[in-house]
Design an enzyme around this catalytic site. Structure first.
Site, PDB file in Angstrom:
ATOM      1  N   GLU A 204       0.825  -1.202   0.000  1.00 52.02           N
ATOM      2  CA  GLU A 204       0.000   0.000   0.000  1.00 52.02           C
ATOM      3  C   GLU A 204       0.868   1.265   0.000  1.00 52.02           C
ATOM      4  O   GLU A 204       0.612   2.213  -0.745  1.00 52.02           O
ATOM      5  CB  GLU A 204      -0.916   0.051   1.227  1.00 52.02           C
ATOM      6  CG  GLU A 204      -1.892  -1.092   1.322  1.00 52.02           C
ATOM      7  CD  GLU A 204      -1.378  -2.241   2.190  1.00 52.02           C
ATOM      8  OE1 GLU A 204      -0.214  -2.671   2.010  1.00 52.02           O
ATOM      9  OE2 GLU A 204      -2.133  -2.711   3.042  1.00 52.02           O
TER      10      GLU A 204
ATOM     11  N   CYS B  49      -2.849  -2.987   7.353  1.00 49.63           N
ATOM     12  CA  CYS B  49      -2.406  -2.954   8.746  1.00 49.63           C
ATOM     13  C   CYS B  49      -2.559  -1.517   9.263  1.00 49.63           C
ATOM     14  O   CYS B  49      -2.923  -0.611   8.508  1.00 49.63           O
ATOM     15  CB  CYS B  49      -0.952  -3.413   8.852  1.00 49.63           C
ATOM     16  SG  CYS B  49       0.237  -2.234   8.149  1.00 49.63           S
TER      17      CYS B  49
ATOM     18  N   CYS C 268      -0.377   1.116   7.342  1.00 50.50           N
ATOM     19  CA  CYS C 268      -0.901   1.426   6.014  1.00 50.50           C
ATOM     20  C   CYS C 268      -2.211   2.202   6.098  1.00 50.50           C
ATOM     21  O   CYS C 268      -2.441   3.120   5.314  1.00 50.50           O
ATOM     22  CB  CYS C 268      -1.063   0.146   5.203  1.00 50.50           C
ATOM     23  SG  CYS C 268       0.531  -0.600   4.796  1.00 50.50           S
TER      24      CYS C 268
END
Length: 148
Positions: free
Chosen positions: A48, A76, A79
């Site tokens: 990402e 996560c 990100c």
């Protein structure tokens, strides 16, 4: 999501966890990324982040309003923070991540009302192929099977 899967395969072929991402603006892909923390010696080089960096560079702005981020695995916390700071409008992800996913699996940072930017989130798009790619990668690392 098909293009994100191809990027994930590229990461897997390089020995990285197979996650791929792309940023789309007005029906045009403006950013691509795949996991590279091992090769870059950089813990922030998630798919990402790499796609956001590519899109920001191409568009000449660190803010990416009106863009959609497609990623093969639920983001996560790191990100998600970058996605919010970039002002991404929409996140579409494939497989859920029950250990570190923050779009509903562990927590939902995108729905946290105390944060100032909220992307809409769609999960489970091509979840089967996205999850299978990750499962086969980790099984191969454990010595069970070959990666497809």
């Amino acid at each position: 999501m098909g293009q994100a899967l191809e990027l994930a395969r590229q990461a897997g072929a390089a020995g990285e966890v197979p996650v791929g991402a792309l940023v789309v603006h007005e029906a045009e892909v403006v950013g691509r990324g795949w996991n590279q923390p091992i090769g870059r010696h950089d813990p922030t080089s998630h798919a990402e982040i790499m796609a956001l960096r590519d899109a920001a560079d191409r568009l000449g702005n660190y803010r990416l309003p009106g863009c959609t981020l497609y990623v093969t695995l639920e983001p996560c916390a790191m990100c998600a923070g970058a996605i919010m700071h970039a002002r991404i409008a929409r996140v579409v992800f494939g497989a859920r991540d029950p250990k570190t996913g923050v779009a509903g699996s562990v927590i939902d940072l995108f729905a946290e009302t105390r944060l100032n930017h909220h992307a809409s989130v769609v999960g489970g798009v091509l979840a089967g192929p996205c999850g299978a790619l990750l499962s086969s990668f980790f099984a191969a690392r454990r010595g069970r099977i070959e990666v497809a």
